[in-house]
Design a protein around this motif. Structure first.
Motif, PDB file in Angstrom:
ATOM      1  N   LYS A   1      22.725 -15.586  51.178  1.00 39.45           N
ATOM      2  CA  LYS A   1      21.672 -15.234  52.120  1.00 39.45           C
ATOM      3  C   LYS A   1      22.228 -14.674  53.422  1.00 39.45           C
ATOM      4  N   GLU A   2      23.536 -14.858  53.625  1.00 39.26           N
ATOM      5  CA  GLU A   2      24.214 -14.295  54.782  1.00 39.26           C
ATOM      6  C   GLU A   2      25.393 -13.460  54.293  1.00 39.26           C
ATOM      7  N   PRO A   3      25.679 -12.339  54.937  1.00 38.28           N
ATOM      8  CA  PRO A   3      26.829 -11.523  54.532  1.00 38.28           C
ATOM      9  C   PRO A   3      28.131 -12.330  54.638  1.00 38.28           C
ATOM     10  N   VAL A   4      29.036 -12.087  53.716  1.00 35.89           N
ATOM     11  CA  VAL A   4      30.327 -12.778  53.682  1.00 35.89           C
ATOM     12  C   VAL A   4      31.406 -11.773  54.045  1.00 35.89           C
ATOM     13  N   GLN A   5      32.121 -12.054  55.141  1.00 36.88           N
ATOM     14  CA  GLN A   5      33.149 -11.114  55.589  1.00 36.88           C
ATOM     15  C   GLN A   5      34.508 -11.492  55.017  1.00 36.88           C
ATOM     16  N   SER A   6      35.261 -10.473  54.584  1.00 30.52           N
ATOM     17  CA  SER A   6      36.645 -10.655  54.156  1.00 30.52           C
ATOM     18  C   SER A   6      37.462  -9.478  54.680  1.00 30.52           C
ATOM     19  N   GLN A   7      38.713  -9.452  54.339  1.00 30.14           N
ATOM     20  CA  GLN A   7      39.573  -8.354  54.783  1.00 30.14           C
ATOM     21  C   GLN A   7      39.148  -7.019  54.192  1.00 30.14           C
ATOM     22  N   PHE A   8      38.305  -7.049  53.159  1.00 27.84           N
ATOM     23  CA  PHE A   8      37.884  -5.811  52.496  1.00 27.84           C
ATOM     24  C   PHE A   8      36.572  -5.250  53.035  1.00 27.84           C
ATOM     25  N   GLY A   9      35.846  -6.071  53.777  1.00 25.98           N
ATOM     26  CA  GLY A   9      34.558  -5.632  54.283  1.00 25.98           C
ATOM     27  C   GLY A   9      33.553  -6.771  54.240  1.00 25.98           C
ATOM     28  N   TRP A  10      32.274  -6.407  53.978  1.00 22.06           N
ATOM     29  CA  TRP A  10      31.201  -7.394  53.930  1.00 22.06           C
ATOM     30  C   TRP A  10      30.641  -7.465  52.513  1.00 22.06           C
ATOM     31  N   HIS A  11      30.510  -8.695  52.016  1.00 22.82           N
ATOM     32  CA  HIS A  11      30.066  -8.912  50.638  1.00 22.82           C
ATOM     33  C   HIS A  11      28.689  -9.553  50.584  1.00 22.82           C
ATOM     34  N   VAL A  12      27.953  -9.144  49.564  1.00 18.66           N
ATOM     35  CA  VAL A  12      26.766  -9.887  49.135  1.00 18.66           C
ATOM     36  C   VAL A  12      27.106 -10.360  47.720  1.00 18.66           C
ATOM     37  N   ILE A  13      27.032 -11.661  47.484  1.00 15.77           N
ATOM     38  CA  ILE A  13      27.526 -12.259  46.240  1.00 15.77           C
ATOM     39  C   ILE A  13      26.377 -12.878  45.465  1.00 15.77           C
ATOM     40  N   LYS A  14      26.421 -12.704  44.154  1.00 15.42           N
ATOM     41  CA  LYS A  14      25.462 -13.381  43.273  1.00 15.42           C
ATOM     42  C   LYS A  14      26.231 -14.086  42.152  1.00 15.42           C
ATOM     43  N   VAL A  15      25.903 -15.355  41.930  1.00 10.95           N
ATOM     44  CA  VAL A  15      26.537 -16.129  40.855  1.00 10.95           C
ATOM     45  C   VAL A  15      25.654 -16.054  39.615  1.00 10.95           C
ATOM     46  N   GLU A  16      26.221 -15.519  38.541  1.00 10.35           N
ATOM     47  CA  GLU A  16      25.479 -15.380  37.288  1.00 10.35           C
ATOM     48  C   GLU A  16      25.552 -16.638  36.425  1.00 10.35           C
ATOM     49  N   ASP A  17      26.726 -17.305  36.449  1.00 15.58           N
ATOM     50  CA  ASP A  17      26.886 -18.469  35.583  1.00 15.58           C
ATOM     51  C   ASP A  17      28.103 -19.272  36.041  1.00 15.58           C
ATOM     52  N   LYS A  18      28.175 -20.503  35.592  1.00 20.42           N
ATOM     53  CA  LYS A  18      29.333 -21.364  35.828  1.00 20.42           C
ATOM     54  C   LYS A  18      29.673 -22.095  34.532  1.00 20.42           C
ATOM     55  N   ARG A  19      30.942 -22.431  34.396  1.00 20.51           N
ATOM     56  CA  ARG A  19      31.372 -23.181  33.218  1.00 20.51           C
ATOM     57  C   ARG A  19      32.667 -23.921  33.538  1.00 20.51           C
ATOM     58  N   ALA A  20      32.935 -24.930  32.758  1.00 20.36           N
ATOM     59  CA  ALA A  20      34.205 -25.638  32.900  1.00 20.36           C
ATOM     60  C   ALA A  20      35.312 -24.783  32.298  1.00 20.36           C
ATOM     61  N   LYS A  21      36.387 -24.609  33.045  1.00 15.60           N
ATOM     62  CA  LYS A  21      37.501 -23.803  32.561  1.00 15.60           C
ATOM     63  C   LYS A  21      38.207 -24.521  31.424  1.00 15.60           C
ATOM     64  N   GLN A  22      38.414 -23.821  30.338  1.00 12.24           N
ATOM     65  CA  GLN A  22      39.084 -24.403  29.186  1.00 12.24           C
ATOM     66  C   GLN A  22      40.593 -24.437  29.410  1.00 12.24           C
ATOM     67  N   PRO A  23      41.251 -25.522  29.031  1.00  8.71           N
ATOM     68  CA  PRO A  23      42.712 -25.575  29.189  1.00  8.71           C
ATOM     69  C   PRO A  23      43.386 -24.597  28.243  1.00  8.71           C
ATOM     70  N   PRO A  24      44.594 -24.175  28.563  1.00  8.96           N
ATOM     71  CA  PRO A  24      45.301 -23.269  27.658  1.00  8.96           C
ATOM     72  C   PRO A  24      45.580 -23.937  26.324  1.00  8.96           C
ATOM     73  N   ALA A  25      45.554 -23.159  25.258  1.00  4.98           N
ATOM     74  CA  ALA A  25      45.848 -23.692  23.928  1.00  4.98           C
ATOM     75  C   ALA A  25      47.304 -24.132  23.848  1.00  4.98           C
ATOM     76  N   PHE A  26      47.553 -25.139  23.034  1.00  2.00           N
ATOM     77  CA  PHE A  26      48.907 -25.683  22.904  1.00  2.00           C
ATOM     78  C   PHE A  26      49.916 -24.598  22.538  1.00  2.00           C
ATOM     79  N   ASP A  27      49.560 -23.748  21.582  1.00  6.62           N
ATOM     80  CA  ASP A  27      50.505 -22.717  21.133  1.00  6.62           C
ATOM     81  C   ASP A  27      50.857 -21.737  22.241  1.00  6.62           C
ATOM     82  N   ASP A  28      49.952 -21.570  23.222  1.00 11.85           N
ATOM     83  CA  ASP A  28      50.195 -20.627  24.306  1.00 11.85           C
ATOM     84  C   ASP A  28      51.188 -21.169  25.335  1.00 11.85           C
TER      85      ASP A  28
END
Length: 307
Positions: free
Chosen positions: A235-262
């Motif tokens: 709802k408020e602009p987000v400033q970074s070194q690149f400029g001003w961002h408007v951000i939208k989150v589409e989804d969230k999930r738990a990050k899966q750990p790397p597979a053993f073989d990897d």
């Protein structure tokens, strides 16, 4: 192992191991590989080589296949630029050169030189150190130990959420505020991103950034995105070194750990590291070590206590 442990830098054993630190980003998409022409039939496996086979004599001393393989291994960097068919001849030439020069050194009495003998004693000790590490540590690591280390790291790694987000990047705060006002009025985020974002990669995909985890974006962006609920935009602009961002989150999930073989190679190195340091600790505790220089002794004690 493809690389003999004794030839690897032992400094690598001190590196901290943690699966959470591994750069194992999920593969977002796969392209179908173009069809390849039929591969040539594999060559027949080479016949086993007798390590005791004599391939040359130098001043009456036998130079065997095992000696040649040792020369190839120890001098592999020097031969790296040679075509494979020339490496064997180059290794044999080098081995012969070493033998004749060594004989000259002995004939000249250089092997009796005190400095040479000190270096030889050190090289022998270092080689024996490598033998102990390879035979008593590396070769005794079991698959079960590697798997247990992997399971331990997974269990000790705090769960991390990944975010699938989009953003619209503009140069000024006023532009970002105008975009947020349009979103408040029901405008489509992806359409606005295609029209207004200055991020080249987002102009044709609605500002899609894909999935990312904490620490993968600049701090200001990271903090703002993590604070948003799914389906919400900033709802408020987000400033970074690149400029001003408007951000939208589409989804969230738990990050899966790397597979053993990897990551099994990293897990194995962690097991090797721990076994190595445990062996060194026991051997040093049983050894009588005296360091007359008090300042140097304190430095050594501090270094050992940090391991």
């Amino acid at each position: 192992m493809p690389l003999s442990f004794r030839r690897a830098s032992l400094a690598s054993l001190g590196l901290a191991f943690g699966l959470s630190a591994l750069c194992l980003s999920p593969l977002m998409a796969q392209e179908t590989a173009p069809a390849q022409p039929d591969a040539p039939a594999p060559a027949a496996p080479a016949a086993p080589v007798d390590p005791n086979a004599v391939i040359a004599t130098v001043n009456g001393e036998k130079l065997t296949e095992a000696d040649l393989q040792l020369a190839e291994g120890e001098l592999s960097q020097q031969f790296a630029q040679l075509p494979p068919e020339q490496r064997r001849a180059a290794a044999l030439s080098a081995a012969i050169e070493i033998r004749v020069m060594a004989k000259k050194a002995v004939d000249s009495g250089l092997d009796k030189d005190a400095d040479f003998q000190r270096r030889m004693a050190f090289l022998q000790a270092r080689a024996l150190h490598g033998e102990v590490v390879e035979k008593e540590v590396v070769d005794k690591v079991t698959d079960a130990e590697v798997r247990a280390r992997y399971d331990q790291e997974i269990a000790n790694t705090p769960p991390v959420n990944e975010i699938h987000a989009r953003h619209i990047l503009v140069k000024t705060k006023e532009e970002a505020e105008a975009i947020i006002k349009q979103l408040d009025g029901g405008a489509d985020f992806q359409k606005l991103a295609n029209e207004h974002t200055s991020d080249p990669s987002g102009k044709t995909n609605g500002g899609d950034l894909g999935w990312f985890g904490p620490g993968q974006m600049v701090p200001e962006f990271d903090k703002a995105a993590l604070a948003l609920d799914v389906g919400k935009y900033s709802k408020e602009p987000v400033q970074s070194q690149f400029g001003w961002h408007v951000i939208k989150v589409e989804d969230k999930r738990a990050k899966q750990p790397p597979a053993f073989d990897d990551v099994k190679d990293q897990a194995k190195q962690a097991v090797i590291r721990d076994k190595y340091f445990a062996m060194v600790k026991d051997l040093r505790a049983a050894a009588k070590v005296e360091i007359p220089d008090e300042k140097l002794k304190k430095a050594i004690d501090a270094l050992e206590s940090s391991k």
